[in-house]
Design a protein around this motif. Structure first.
Motif, PDB file in Angstrom:
ATOM      1  N   GLU A  49      -4.645 -44.771   3.637  1.00 21.14           N
ATOM      2  CA  GLU A  49      -5.840 -45.842   3.014  1.00 21.14           C
ATOM      3  C   GLU A  49      -7.417 -45.897   3.398  1.00 21.14           C
ATOM      4  O   GLU A  49      -8.587 -46.775   1.955  1.00 21.14           O
ATOM      5  CB  GLU A  49      -5.952 -46.870   4.169  1.00 21.14           C
ATOM      6  N   ALA A  50      -7.815 -45.138   4.526  1.00 22.43           N
ATOM      7  CA  ALA A  50      -9.464 -44.938   4.141  1.00 22.43           C
ATOM      8  C   ALA A  50      -9.852 -43.944   2.942  1.00 22.43           C
ATOM      9  O   ALA A  50     -11.034 -44.160   1.916  1.00 22.43           O
ATOM     10  CB  ALA A  50      -9.663 -43.479   5.464  1.00 22.43           C
TER      11      ALA A  50
ATOM     12  N   ALA B 196     -12.248 -32.834   2.980  1.00 23.53           N
ATOM     13  CA  ALA B 196     -12.496 -33.060   4.416  1.00 23.53           C
ATOM     14  C   ALA B 196     -13.260 -31.978   5.412  1.00 23.53           C
ATOM     15  O   ALA B 196     -14.239 -31.394   3.581  1.00 23.53           O
ATOM     16  CB  ALA B 196     -11.397 -33.217   5.816  1.00 23.53           C
ATOM     17  N   TYR B 197     -14.170 -32.086   6.105  1.00 28.16           N
ATOM     18  CA  TYR B 197     -15.442 -31.406   6.159  1.00 28.16           C
ATOM     19  C   TYR B 197     -15.617 -30.669   7.634  1.00 28.16           C
ATOM     20  O   TYR B 197     -15.735 -29.626   7.122  1.00 28.16           O
ATOM     21  CB  TYR B 197     -16.760 -32.716   6.852  1.00 28.16           C
ATOM     22  N   SER B 198     -14.779 -30.807   7.949  1.00 26.75           N
ATOM     23  CA  SER B 198     -14.244 -29.881   9.095  1.00 26.75           C
ATOM     24  C   SER B 198     -12.901 -29.125   8.931  1.00 26.75           C
ATOM     25  O   SER B 198     -12.427 -28.651  10.617  1.00 26.75           O
ATOM     26  CB  SER B 198     -14.877 -30.443  10.312  1.00 26.75           C
ATOM     27  N   HIS B 199     -12.082 -29.606   8.531  1.00 29.37           N
ATOM     28  CA  HIS B 199     -10.525 -29.187   8.519  1.00 29.37           C
ATOM     29  C   HIS B 199      -9.530 -29.453   9.408  1.00 29.37           C
ATOM     30  O   HIS B 199      -9.131 -29.142  10.381  1.00 29.37           O
ATOM     31  CB  HIS B 199     -10.369 -27.553   8.825  1.00 29.37           C
TER      32      HIS B 199
ATOM     33  N   ARG C 244     -13.192 -41.285  12.648  1.00 32.37           N
ATOM     34  CA  ARG C 244     -13.826 -40.102  12.104  1.00 32.37           C
ATOM     35  C   ARG C 244     -13.037 -39.652  10.815  1.00 32.37           C
ATOM     36  O   ARG C 244     -13.525 -38.753   9.888  1.00 32.37           O
ATOM     37  CB  ARG C 244     -13.283 -39.305  13.155  1.00 32.37           C
ATOM     38  N   ILE C 245     -12.320 -40.392  10.406  1.00 28.61           N
ATOM     39  CA  ILE C 245     -11.218 -40.585   9.353  1.00 28.61           C
ATOM     40  C   ILE C 245     -12.252 -40.529   7.719  1.00 28.61           C
ATOM     41  O   ILE C 245     -12.391 -39.216   6.984  1.00 28.61           O
ATOM     42  CB  ILE C 245      -9.831 -40.599   8.960  1.00 28.61           C
ATOM     43  N   ILE C 246     -12.561 -41.464   8.125  1.00 29.55           N
ATOM     44  CA  ILE C 246     -13.625 -42.011   7.157  1.00 29.55           C
ATOM     45  C   ILE C 246     -14.754 -41.533   7.008  1.00 29.55           C
ATOM     46  O   ILE C 246     -15.662 -40.449   6.110  1.00 29.55           O
ATOM     47  CB  ILE C 246     -14.137 -43.586   7.649  1.00 29.55           C
ATOM     48  N   ARG C 247     -14.890 -40.395   8.126  1.00 27.16           N
ATOM     49  CA  ARG C 247     -16.245 -39.892   8.446  1.00 27.16           C
ATOM     50  C   ARG C 247     -16.764 -38.074   7.631  1.00 27.16           C
ATOM     51  O   ARG C 247     -17.264 -37.662   6.873  1.00 27.16           O
ATOM     52  CB  ARG C 247     -17.087 -39.296   9.935  1.00 27.16           C
ATOM     53  N   GLU C 248     -15.167 -37.856   8.046  1.00 29.83           N
ATOM     54  CA  GLU C 248     -14.826 -36.301   7.409  1.00 29.83           C
ATOM     55  C   GLU C 248     -14.898 -36.653   5.670  1.00 29.83           C
ATOM     56  O   GLU C 248     -15.396 -35.829   5.294  1.00 29.83           O
ATOM     57  CB  GLU C 248     -13.786 -35.755   8.041  1.00 29.83           C
ATOM     58  N   ILE C 249     -13.965 -37.715   5.094  1.00 31.16           N
ATOM     59  CA  ILE C 249     -14.065 -38.420   3.978  1.00 31.16           C
ATOM     60  C   ILE C 249     -15.711 -38.040   3.294  1.00 31.16           C
ATOM     61  O   ILE C 249     -15.542 -37.282   2.456  1.00 31.16           O
ATOM     62  CB  ILE C 249     -12.864 -39.025   3.382  1.00 31.16           C
TER      63      ILE C 249
END
Length: 325
Positions: free
Chosen positions: A241-242, A192-195, A205-210
């Motif tokens: 799923e994401a 992920a991006y920001s833990h 946001r899940i999709i954005r983090e990945i």
């Protein structure tokens, strides 16, 4: 039979024998047999045929059926394991070429399972197949660089490849350190991006983090990560799923060294591995001072149990460890 006929037959036989003995090829053959007391190659049984028959008789005993990937009630997605069969002709050829032809030089071909890990859909993965004597060290990297060089040195000395799951914000600040990890031959995963705790954020946001971290990995290291390790091991169906939509598998762990806890000691960490490690296990670590001290003994403990250490990709693949070419 009249006497003239019998005499004629004896004369012809004598002439034929004289012809054979005086004929250069046959004379040479007779001399060879007399000198070496051996039978020439054209009278010998075909060596390859003998070996082939021996291999065919033994081949059925050496066949191993492939194991399909499955969903376990406790461990969730379990990868499959290739079967194997003897490659008869390759085995014969390899045996013929070696000095000791009495010892068969077995060559195998792997047989893939009908159902693979990809066929199981969006499922969490906690371990590899229990029939595969392999384990992987996972290193979740979200802060600092102080202990990474020592970890890389230990892994290099012990000839072990690990999987480093990189937090995107860490990668954006430390691209050179990440490149050193990759150059050392280790596998790169997405952390992920920001833990965040992934189950507590929106789907967007899940999709954005990945995807943000995935793009950074691609742009910085030029590799495509297949594995996603959610921070703190926190996930939901939405997270699974994401990750699946991004062609990634969500990976957790089988054995936690608990090196993230300051009260943990290297001795405690090694003890956890000694008691809990097994075939197909994934070992969770972080770059801490405690991990650096414990890592050599952790590696030796795993090896002593006859388990080969590799990357997460190695452990979760269906490839066998005992297929010899």
């Amino acid at each position: 039979m009249t006497l003239p006929v019998r005499v004629a037959g004896l004369v012809l036989s004598a002439v034929f024998v004289v012809f054979l003995v005086q004929s250069p090829p046959v004379a040479s053959y007779v001399t060879s047999v007399k000198e070496h007391n051996s039978v020439p190659a054209f009278f010998q049984t075909d060596e390859a045929s003998l070996i082939r028959e021996k291999v065919k008789k033994e081949a059925a005993k050496r066949y191993i059926k492939p194991i399909d990937a499955r969903i376990d009630r406790v461990w969730k997605a379990i990868p499959g394991l290739n079967g194997r069969k003897v490659d008869v002709e390759a085995t014969v050829e390899k045996t013929i070429k070696q000095k000791n032809k009495n010892e068969i030089a077995w060559v195998y071909r792997e047989i893939p399972p009908q159902k693979s890990l990809d066929d199981l859909g969006a499922q969490p993965i906690y371990r590899g197949n229990e029939q595969k004597k392999a384990a992987a060290i996972m290193v979740n990297v979200a802060w600092g660089t102080e202990y990474l060089p020592a970890m890389l040195d230990i892994l290099a000395k012990e000839k072990v490849k690990a999987t480093f799951f990189l937090d995107g914000s860490w990668l954006s600040k430390h691209p050179e350190e990440a490149k050193k990890i990759l150059r050392a031959g280790h596998e790169i995963g997405n952390h992920a991006y920001s833990h965040p705790l992934m189950s507590q954020i929106s789907r967007e946001r899940i999709i954005r983090e990945i995807t943000r971290t995935q793009k950074l990995i691609q742009d910085t290291l030029h590799v495509q990560s297949r594995w996603f390790a959610p921070p703190a091991g926190d996930f939901s169906r939405q997270v699974l799923e994401a990750a699946q939509e991004q062609r990634m598998k969500t990976v957790l762990w089988t054995v936690d060294t608990v090196d993230w806890r300051k009260s943990s000691t290297p001795e405690m960490m090694v003890s956890r591995i000694e008691k809990n490690i097994g075939p197909g296990h994934l070992i969770l670590t972080h770059p801490t001072d405690r991990t650096v001290k414990a890592l050599p003994q952790i590696i030796r403990t795993v090896k002593r149990k006859g388990i080969k250490l590799g990357t997460v990709g190695d452990v979760l693949s269906s490839k066998r460890l005992d297929t010899i070419e």
